[in-house]
Structures are given as structure tokens and as C-alpha cells.
Design a protein around this motif. Structure first.
Motif, short mmCIF file in Angstrom:
data_model
loop_
_atom_site.label_atom_id
_atom_site.label_comp_id
_atom_site.label_asym_id
_atom_site.label_seq_id
_atom_site.Cartn_x
_atom_site.Cartn_y
_atom_site.Cartn_z
N MET A 7 11.58 12.31 25.63
CA MET A 7 11.90 13.40 26.44
C MET A 7 11.87 14.52 25.36
O MET A 7 12.50 14.50 24.33
N ASP A 8 11.22 15.80 25.70
CA ASP A 8 10.75 16.51 24.83
C ASP A 8 11.92 17.67 24.77
O ASP A 8 12.37 18.11 23.71
N ASN A 9 12.66 18.12 25.88
CA ASN A 9 13.71 18.93 25.68
C ASN A 9 14.36 19.06 27.06
O ASN A 9 14.03 18.70 28.26
N VAL A 10 15.91 19.44 27.06
CA VAL A 10 16.59 20.08 28.27
C VAL A 10 16.60 21.67 28.38
O VAL A 10 16.80 22.18 27.21
N GLY A 11 16.28 22.02 29.42
CA GLY A 11 16.51 23.72 29.48
C GLY A 11 17.54 24.10 29.98
O GLY A 11 18.35 23.30 31.16
N ILE A 12 18.26 24.98 29.66
CA ILE A 12 19.56 25.59 29.95
C ILE A 12 19.27 27.18 30.31
O ILE A 12 18.93 27.79 29.26
N VAL A 13 19.46 27.72 31.47
CA VAL A 13 19.47 29.33 31.45
C VAL A 13 20.82 29.83 31.27
O VAL A 13 21.81 29.27 31.71
N VAL A 14 20.75 30.94 30.46
CA VAL A 14 21.93 31.43 30.06
C VAL A 14 22.04 33.13 30.08
O VAL A 14 20.98 33.79 30.13
N ASP A 15 23.04 33.74 30.00
CA ASP A 15 23.16 35.24 30.06
C ASP A 15 23.10 35.66 28.70
O ASP A 15 22.32 36.81 28.46
N ASP A 16 23.94 35.15 27.80
CA ASP A 16 24.12 35.60 26.43
C ASP A 16 23.29 34.67 25.51
O ASP A 16 24.00 33.84 24.84
N LEU A 17 22.25 34.88 25.31
CA LEU A 17 21.21 34.20 24.57
C LEU A 17 21.84 33.98 22.81
O LEU A 17 21.96 32.92 22.43
N GLY A 18 21.97 35.23 22.60
CA GLY A 18 22.56 35.21 20.98
C GLY A 18 23.81 34.59 20.84
O GLY A 18 24.04 33.65 19.83
N GLY A 19 24.96 34.65 21.72
CA GLY A 19 26.03 33.91 21.43
C GLY A 19 25.86 32.37 21.70
O GLY A 19 26.66 31.70 21.13
N THR A 20 25.14 32.26 22.59
CA THR A 20 24.88 30.65 22.97
C THR A 20 24.03 30.00 21.76
O THR A 20 24.39 28.79 21.27
N ILE A 21 23.17 30.65 21.14
CA ILE A 21 22.65 30.21 19.82
C ILE A 21 23.68 29.90 18.56
O ILE A 21 23.48 28.99 18.23
N ASP A 22 24.39 31.01 18.71
CA ASP A 22 25.40 30.89 17.65
C ASP A 22 26.29 29.60 17.81
O ASP A 22 26.70 28.84 17.05
N PHE A 23 26.76 29.18 19.15
CA PHE A 23 27.48 28.29 19.49
C PHE A 23 26.65 26.81 19.12
O PHE A 23 27.35 25.85 18.47
N PHE A 24 25.69 26.78 19.26
CA PHE A 24 24.85 25.35 19.23
C PHE A 24 24.50 25.53 17.59
O PHE A 24 24.60 24.34 17.10
N LEU A 25 24.38 26.55 16.99
CA LEU A 25 24.29 26.52 15.63
C LEU A 25 25.66 25.88 14.94
O LEU A 25 25.46 25.19 14.04
N GLU A 26 26.77 26.39 15.58
CA GLU A 26 28.16 25.80 14.81
C GLU A 26 28.08 24.55 15.11
O GLU A 26 28.64 23.65 14.54
N LEU A 27 27.61 23.78 16.47
CA LEU A 27 27.64 22.48 16.59
C LEU A 27 26.78 21.57 15.64
O LEU A 27 27.22 20.56 15.55
N GLY A 28 25.77 22.28 15.20
CA GLY A 28 24.93 21.47 14.15
C GLY A 28 23.35 21.50 14.59
O GLY A 28 22.71 20.89 13.74
N LEU A 29 23.09 22.13 15.62
CA LEU A 29 21.72 22.28 15.92
C LEU A 29 20.86 23.30 15.05
O LEU A 29 21.47 23.97 14.57
N GLU A 30 19.45 23.15 14.90
CA GLU A 30 18.98 24.21 14.15
C GLU A 30 18.13 24.93 15.05
O GLU A 30 17.44 24.40 15.76
N LEU A 31 17.91 26.08 14.77
CA LEU A 31 17.18 27.00 15.47
C LEU A 31 15.41 26.98 15.27
O LEU A 31 15.25 27.15 14.01
N GLU A 32 14.73 26.37 16.06
CA GLU A 32 13.44 26.00 15.82
C GLU A 32 12.60 27.40 15.93
O GLU A 32 11.46 27.52 15.18
N GLY A 33 13.01 28.26 16.91
CA GLY A 33 12.31 29.43 17.18
C GLY A 33 12.61 30.01 18.56
O GLY A 33 13.26 29.52 19.24
N ARG A 34 12.12 31.53 18.35
CA ARG A 34 12.35 32.39 19.77
C ARG A 34 11.00 32.88 20.18
O ARG A 34 10.27 33.13 19.20
N ALA A 35 11.19 33.11 21.34
CA ALA A 35 9.83 33.74 21.98
C ALA A 35 10.19 34.36 23.31
O ALA A 35 11.37 34.14 23.85
N THR A 36 9.37 35.41 23.65
CA THR A 36 9.28 35.88 24.86
C THR A 36 8.32 35.22 25.71
O THR A 36 7.07 35.30 25.31
#
Length: 145
Positions: free
Chosen positions: A6-35
Motif C-alpha cells: 500500500m503506497d499511501n492514504v490520501g486525506i483532503v484538508v483545508d489547513d495543510l500547514g496545521g495538519t502537517i504540524d499535527f502529524f509531525l507531532e505524532l511522529g511522522l516525517e515530512l517527505e516533501g511538498r509540491a503543487t
């Protein structure tokens, strides 16, 4: 050959920055960002003229990913963030954690709310559901040794 992984699970959000911060706090790593935009993207998703900011979050073991997406265009047309756990469709994503109580304490400072309660399943697991950023339903599981 069948499925490799399974490659990934996609979640659509409104506040991308806040959601990234939450999952960083959980312990995930930011692999990258793109448009993501262009004719090819619309052909894949069936949504023409899309422009989407994405962030790929990776679990520490490198095996699992969350793709967080914020649609700039077209506008989001449905909102499932407050669906109960028995709703049809996407339900939740679950993470194995070392210490469920410590994880809950850290995530509560980022707005996480316990859905029910922390329960013990036999002598195997402590489990709970939380609502994370934007109401995303997240399961936490601590294996009892």
C-alpha cells in the motif's frame, strides 16, 4: 503479480500547514511538498483544471505514507470530517504507538480530542480513536508486551 504494497492514504484538508504540524507531532516525517496541476493530473483524478498543494508524510519505518492534499482549484464539494465511525466510506487511519497515554497528552496540545475512551483489548492492545486536525479520525494502538 499482485499488489506489492500500500503506497499511501490520501486525506483532503483545508489547513495543510496545521495538519502537517499535527502529524509531525505524532511522529511522522515530512517527505516533501509540491503543487500538482496540469492536464495529466485531471486525467488521473477525473477532476479537470485542478491545482492542489500536497504534502507527503512518512512513518518512521519508511513503509507507510499519508498524502495530505489542499485543493486550491476547484473548490471542495463535500465534507466528511464529522462523520461518525459507522459511516460508509473512509473511516480512519490507525497508527501503532509506543505509549498511548504520552501520545494522547502530546496530541491534545495540538487539539486532538478523544472520541470514546482508551480501552484495553485482552492482554494485547490499548486502543483509542481521536479526532485530529479538521476532524480527521485517527486510531492509536499500543501493543502490550
Amino acid at each position: 503479480m499482485g499488489v506489492q504494497r500500500m503506497d499511501n492514504v490520501g486525506i483532503v484538508v483545508d489547513d495543510l500547514g496545521g495538519t502537517i504540524d499535527f502529524f509531525l507531532e505524532l511522529g511522522l516525517e515530512l517527505e516533501g511538498r509540491a503543487t500538482i496541476e496540469g492536464e495529466w493530473a485531471g486525467r488521473v483524478t477525473g477532476v479537470a483544471n485542478q491545482r492542489v498543494e500536497i504534502a507527503m508524510m512518512r512513518t518512521p519505518d519508511g513503509h507507510s505514507r499519508l498524502e495530505l492534499s489542499r485543493f486550491l482549484a476547484p473548490a471542495v464539494i463535500a465534507d466528511h470530517r464529522n462523520a461518525p465511525v459507522n459511516a460508509l466510506g473512509y473511516l480512519r487511519v490507525m497508527f501503532a504507538v509506543d505509549d498511548i497515554d504520552e501520545t494522547l497528552e502530546r496530541l491534545s496540545r495540538r487539539g486532538a480530542q478523544l472520541v470514546g475512551e482508551v480501552v484495553r483489548y485482552q492482554d494485547s492492545y490499548k486502543l483509542c480513536y481521536i479526532r485530529g486536525p479538521e476532524g480527521i479520525l485517527i486510531g492509536l494502538a499500543q501493543e502490550l508486551k
